[in-house]
Design an enzyme around this catalytic site. Structure first.
Site, PDB file in Angstrom:
ATOM      1  N   LYS A   1     -19.539  23.781 -16.517  1.00  0.00           N
ATOM      2  CA  LYS A   1     -20.387  24.803 -17.136  1.00  0.00           C
ATOM      3  C   LYS A   1     -20.139  24.659 -18.627  1.00  0.00           C
ATOM      4  CE  LYS A   1     -21.028  28.386 -18.808  1.00  0.00           C
ATOM      5  NZ  LYS A   1     -21.542  28.442 -20.201  1.00  0.00           N
TER       6      LYS A   1
ATOM      7  N   GLU B   1      -6.722  26.693 -21.720  1.00  0.00           N
ATOM      8  CA  GLU B   1      -6.429  26.357 -23.125  1.00  0.00           C
ATOM      9  C   GLU B   1      -7.202  27.367 -23.966  1.00  0.00           C
ATOM     10  OE1 GLU B   1      -7.206  22.135 -23.572  1.00  0.00           O
ATOM     11  OE2 GLU B   1      -5.741  21.657 -22.025  1.00  0.00           O
TER      12      GLU B   1
ATOM     13  N   CYS C   1      -9.331  24.732 -32.414  1.00  0.00           N
ATOM     14  CA  CYS C   1      -8.359  25.733 -31.963  1.00  0.00           C
ATOM     15  C   CYS C   1      -7.003  25.521 -32.613  1.00  0.00           C
ATOM     16  CB  CYS C   1      -8.223  25.653 -30.454  1.00  0.00           C
ATOM     17  SG  CYS C   1      -7.707  24.036 -29.880  1.00  0.00           S
TER      18      CYS C   1
ATOM     19  N   GLU D   1      -7.628  35.664 -34.556  1.00  0.00           N
ATOM     20  CA  GLU D   1      -8.263  34.347 -34.692  1.00  0.00           C
ATOM     21  C   GLU D   1      -9.662  34.517 -35.284  1.00  0.00           C
ATOM     22  OE1 GLU D   1      -9.836  32.243 -31.182  1.00  0.00           O
ATOM     23  OE2 GLU D   1      -8.807  30.458 -31.895  1.00  0.00           O
TER      24      GLU D   1
HETATM   25  P1  NAD Z   1     -15.778  31.393 -25.103  1.00  0.00           P
HETATM   26  O1  NAD Z   1     -14.566  31.889 -24.406  1.00  0.00           O
HETATM   27  O2  NAD Z   1     -16.714  32.379 -25.671  1.00  0.00           O
HETATM   28  O3  NAD Z   1     -16.663  30.481 -24.127  1.00  0.00           O
HETATM   29  C1  NAD Z   1     -16.124  29.347 -23.494  1.00  0.00           C
HETATM   30  C2  NAD Z   1     -16.901  29.088 -22.216  1.00  0.00           C
HETATM   31  O4  NAD Z   1     -16.664  30.147 -21.296  1.00  0.00           O
HETATM   32  C3  NAD Z   1     -18.410  29.019 -22.400  1.00  0.00           C
HETATM   33  O5  NAD Z   1     -18.910  27.986 -21.586  1.00  0.00           O
HETATM   34  C4  NAD Z   1     -18.870  30.378 -21.910  1.00  0.00           C
HETATM   35  O6  NAD Z   1     -20.185  30.415 -21.466  1.00  0.00           O
HETATM   36  C5  NAD Z   1     -17.894  30.616 -20.773  1.00  0.00           C
HETATM   37  N1  NAD Z   1     -17.701  32.015 -20.379  1.00  0.00           N
HETATM   38  C6  NAD Z   1     -17.723  33.102 -21.169  1.00  0.00           C
HETATM   39  N2  NAD Z   1     -17.454  34.213 -20.436  1.00  0.00           N
HETATM   40  C7  NAD Z   1     -17.260  33.807 -19.148  1.00  0.00           C
HETATM   41  C8  NAD Z   1     -16.956  34.473 -17.926  1.00  0.00           C
HETATM   42  N3  NAD Z   1     -16.783  35.798 -17.867  1.00  0.00           N
HETATM   43  N4  NAD Z   1     -16.836  33.732 -16.811  1.00  0.00           N
HETATM   44  C9  NAD Z   1     -16.987  32.390 -16.847  1.00  0.00           C
HETATM   45  N5  NAD Z   1     -17.291  31.700 -17.978  1.00  0.00           N
HETATM   46  C10 NAD Z   1     -17.417  32.401 -19.113  1.00  0.00           C
HETATM   47  O7  NAD Z   1     -15.243  30.387 -26.211  1.00  0.00           O
HETATM   48  P2  NAD Z   1     -16.092  29.629 -27.328  1.00  0.00           P
HETATM   49  O8  NAD Z   1     -16.567  30.649 -28.308  1.00  0.00           O
HETATM   50  O9  NAD Z   1     -17.055  28.726 -26.667  1.00  0.00           O
HETATM   51  O10 NAD Z   1     -14.963  28.695 -28.012  1.00  0.00           O
HETATM   52  C11 NAD Z   1     -14.141  29.119 -29.051  1.00  0.00           C
HETATM   53  C12 NAD Z   1     -12.795  29.573 -28.522  1.00  0.00           C
HETATM   54  O11 NAD Z   1     -12.207  28.530 -27.764  1.00  0.00           O
HETATM   55  C13 NAD Z   1     -11.782  29.893 -29.606  1.00  0.00           C
HETATM   56  O12 NAD Z   1     -11.072  31.039 -29.252  1.00  0.00           O
HETATM   57  C14 NAD Z   1     -10.864  28.684 -29.606  1.00  0.00           C
HETATM   58  O13 NAD Z   1      -9.552  28.911 -30.086  1.00  0.00           O
HETATM   59  C15 NAD Z   1     -10.845  28.350 -28.165  1.00  0.00           C
HETATM   60  N6  NAD Z   1     -10.472  26.949 -27.954  1.00  0.00           N
HETATM   61  C16 NAD Z   1      -9.213  26.678 -27.476  1.00  0.00           C
HETATM   62  C17 NAD Z   1      -8.814  25.350 -27.309  1.00  0.00           C
HETATM   63  C18 NAD Z   1      -7.435  24.991 -26.813  1.00  0.00           C
HETATM   64  O14 NAD Z   1      -7.206  23.810 -26.539  1.00  0.00           O
HETATM   65  N7  NAD Z   1      -6.513  25.920 -26.691  1.00  0.00           N
HETATM   66  C19 NAD Z   1      -9.695  24.334 -27.626  1.00  0.00           C
HETATM   67  C20 NAD Z   1     -10.967  24.650 -28.120  1.00  0.00           C
HETATM   68  C21 NAD Z   1     -11.341  25.972 -28.272  1.00  0.00           C
HETATM   69  O1  6OD Z   2      -7.230  16.725 -28.254  1.00  0.00           O
HETATM   70  C1  6OD Z   2      -7.359  17.383 -27.216  1.00  0.00           C
HETATM   71  O2  6OD Z   2      -7.220  16.874 -26.090  1.00  0.00           O
HETATM   72  C2  6OD Z   2      -7.640  18.812 -27.300  1.00  0.00           C
HETATM   73  N1  6OD Z   2      -7.628  19.492 -26.142  1.00  0.00           N
HETATM   74  C3  6OD Z   2      -7.940  19.364 -28.491  1.00  0.00           C
HETATM   75  C4  6OD Z   2      -8.265  20.720 -28.695  1.00  0.00           C
HETATM   76  C5  6OD Z   2      -8.864  21.098 -29.841  1.00  0.00           C
HETATM   77  C6  6OD Z   2      -9.255  22.450 -30.055  1.00  0.00           C
HETATM   78  O3  6OD Z   2     -10.267  22.783 -30.649  1.00  0.00           O
END
Ligand code: NAD
Ligand code: 6OD
Length: 500
Positions: A192, A268, A302, A404
């Site tokens: 998804k 993550e 992130c 964040e």
């Molecule tokens: P988000 O949580 O809004 O959405 C991520 C995904 O989850 C999307 O596909 C969304 O449609 C889906 N989603 C949302 N609510 C849901 C629910 N109730 N059930 C199932 N699916 C659902 O995140 P975003 O805005 O797309 O991404 C930014 C965030 O992601 C930031 O907080 C960032 O720090 C985090 N992030 C973390 C990492 C990591 O490796 N730790 C990497 C990249 C991004």
């Molecule tokens: O490098 C990766 O595998 C990884 N998960 C990076 C995450 C980046 C966050 O935005």
């Protein structure tokens, strides 16, 4: 863009735009409610995607189950690995299409997507095809209480149907980071992708089918989170495990959906990462490294530091250096010459980031640079750009220093001792990443280990061998992926004991 606005935008879907259908059983299927996919660099719709309803999600789960019960479930590891390699080849063969799709969805500079996002999409498949081949399971022969012998060993089995829910910031990279090990272990996946960035997951469906991956092994359902495809997928009883990257509060919601069926979870999540710069650091390297870390992908990484603690004696020089780097960034359309700074993902996200820019000033910040929207001409004038922004004089407990933001901004805060720097850096509900800048490698080693995070960098950032553990502490995640850690999540050992 809100869900309601997105639906409104496509009440009359434009057939000339690319149509992003749900992908089930190696076919793009009709159905679903159209929604607009917007190019953030211009603010214009560039594609139409189709939100999966419950029937489409059910059909994806059924297709995945059938694949596990069919040829995919009985395929040898050697054949599975060969297919993963072919998928990597397929991404590379269609590199320009992936690049165009990722850029259209995210608006990110061509130079970034071509050096990071798309190559890592291919590399993830190669790495996990290799990792799975090299990983042993344990085996012991032992003396039994009756004086006989037994052999006790473990075999790995796939979990079953795995839901991959991914975000918009590094769409192909983060999605394949989970799809590749899940398939290496023999699972079938339903992806998804973020509603903001559905294109590369869709294109990957074509590559999977062309590579000969059996029907139902890789499926894509399009749509939103709550009350939409995301929630329907993660709460579906046929889904055994959920691997998710995104916001911490979304992780909590998914956990609730997963609880009734006790699904395996790998999360993550968000971060509020700290960097520590000591007076003995190579200051030019620290400025170069941290300006890249704060501003890469317009701060939508992130791992990006939004809090930078700098030893007081080099504070002014560091701030001056960072300000000059911010001033040198060139915003604009992804393929315009010299552009190295893209837009934020959406108008909604830009509003959120601008709210934090205003809050920083209310909380007492001195704005070193930025704080607003850049003036751009032509098509980019409709894009969701903000200025790269740096603040000083914020108290460590300001909301801007604790929450964040996920934008191209950081607070720079002085410190006077190593103990103080470690205390400030660790004083966060998050624990994703940290970076330490020093010429004293003993100190780098010491502080690297003292950080309450999943990954500590010393004199670098966003650099690692993909076989090492990746994930977050505290509110930044559950579990670790990477190398054997991924294989351990996406498979389940069965312990077999044979009395000889
Ligand atoms: P988000 O949580 O809004 O959405 C991520 C995904 O989850 C999307 O596909 C969304 O449609 C889906 N989603 C949302 N609510 C849901 C629910 N109730 N059930 C199932 N699916 C659902 O995140 P975003 O805005 O797309 O991404 C930014 C965030 O992601 C930031 O907080 C960032 O720090 C985090 N992030 C973390 C990492 C990591 O490796 N730790 C990497 C990249 C991004
Ligand atoms: O490098 C990766 O595998 C990884 N998960 C990076 C995450 C980046 C966050 O935005």
């Amino acid at each position: 863009m809100t869900e309601a606005a997105i639906h409104e935008a496509v009440s009359d879907p434009a057939p000339a735009l690319r149509q992003l259908r749900n992908f089930v059983g190696n076919r793009f299927i009709e159905g679903g409610k159209p929604f607009a996919v917007v190019d953030p660099a211009t603010g214009r719709q560039h594609a139409t995607a189709y939100e999966a309803d419950a029937a489409i999600v059910d059909s994806a789960v059924a297709a995945a189950r059938a694949a596990l019960d069919g040829p995919w479930g009985s395929m040898t590891l050697a054949k599975r690995r060969a297919l993963l390699m072919k998928v990597a080849d397929g991404i590379e063969a269609r590199f320009d299409e992936f690049l165009a799709a990722e850029i259209a969805d995210t608006g990110k500079p061509h130079s970034l997507a071509s050096h990071l996002d798309i190559p890592r999409g291919a590399a993830n498949f190669r790495v996990f095809a290799d990792v799975i081949a090299a990983l042993p399971t344990e085996s012991f022969d032992f003396d039994t209480p009756d004086g006989g012998k037994a052999i006790n060993y473990a075999v790995r089995r796939p979990l079953g149907v795995v839901a991959v829910v991914s975000p918009w910031n590094l769409p192909l990279l983060l999605m394949t980071w989970k799809v590749a090990p899940a398939l290496a272990c023999g699972n079938a996946v339903i992806v998804k992708p973020s509603e903001e960035t559905p294109s590369t997951a869709t294109l990957l469906g074509e590559v999977m089918a062309e590579a000969g991956v059996p029907e139902g092994v890789y499926n894509v359902v399009q749509g939103f989170g709550p009350s939409s495809a995301g929630e329907m997928l993660v709460s579906h009883p046929g889904v055994r495990a959920i691997t998710f990257t995104g916001e911490t509060r979304t992780g909590s919601a998914i956990m609730r959906s997963a609880a009734p069926h006790v699904k395996a979870l790998s999360f993550e999540l968000g971060g509020k990462n700290a960097a520590i710069v000591f007076a003995d650091a190579d200051l030019d390297a620290a400025v170069a490294g941290l300006s890249r870390a704060v501003f890469l992908n317009t701060g939508q990484v992130c791992l990006a530091p939004e809090r930078i603690y700098v030893e007081r004696s080099v504070f002014d020089a560091f701030v001056t250096g960072m300000k000059a780097k911010a001033a040198a960034l060139k915003p604009g359309l992804p393929s315009d010459a010299g552009v190295d700074f893209g837009p934020l993902i959406s108008a909604e996200h830009r509003n959120k980031v601008l709210d934090y820019y205003r809050l920083a000033e209310q909380e007492g910040a001195t704005v070193v640079t930025g704080g607003g929207i850049p003036v751009l001409d032509g098509d980019a004038a409709g894009g969701f750009f903000v200025e790269p922004t740096l603040w000083t004089d914020l108290p460590h407990d300001a909301r801007v220093c604790r929450e964040e933001i996920f934008g191209p901004c950081a607070a720079i805060i002085p410190f006077d001792s190593e103990a103080e720097a470690v205390r400030l850096a660790n004083d966060s509900p998050y624990g994703l990443a940290a970076s330490v800048w020093t010429r004293d490698l003993s100190r780098g080693h010491r502080i690297g280990g003292a950080m309450e995070v999943g990954i500590s960098w010393v004199n670098c950032w966003f650099l690692r061998d993909l076989r090492t553990p990746f994930g977050g502490a505290k509110l930044s995640g559950i579990g670790r992926e990477g190398g054997a850690h991924s294989i351990n999540f996406y498979s389940e050992p069965t312990n077999i004991c044979i009395k000889l």
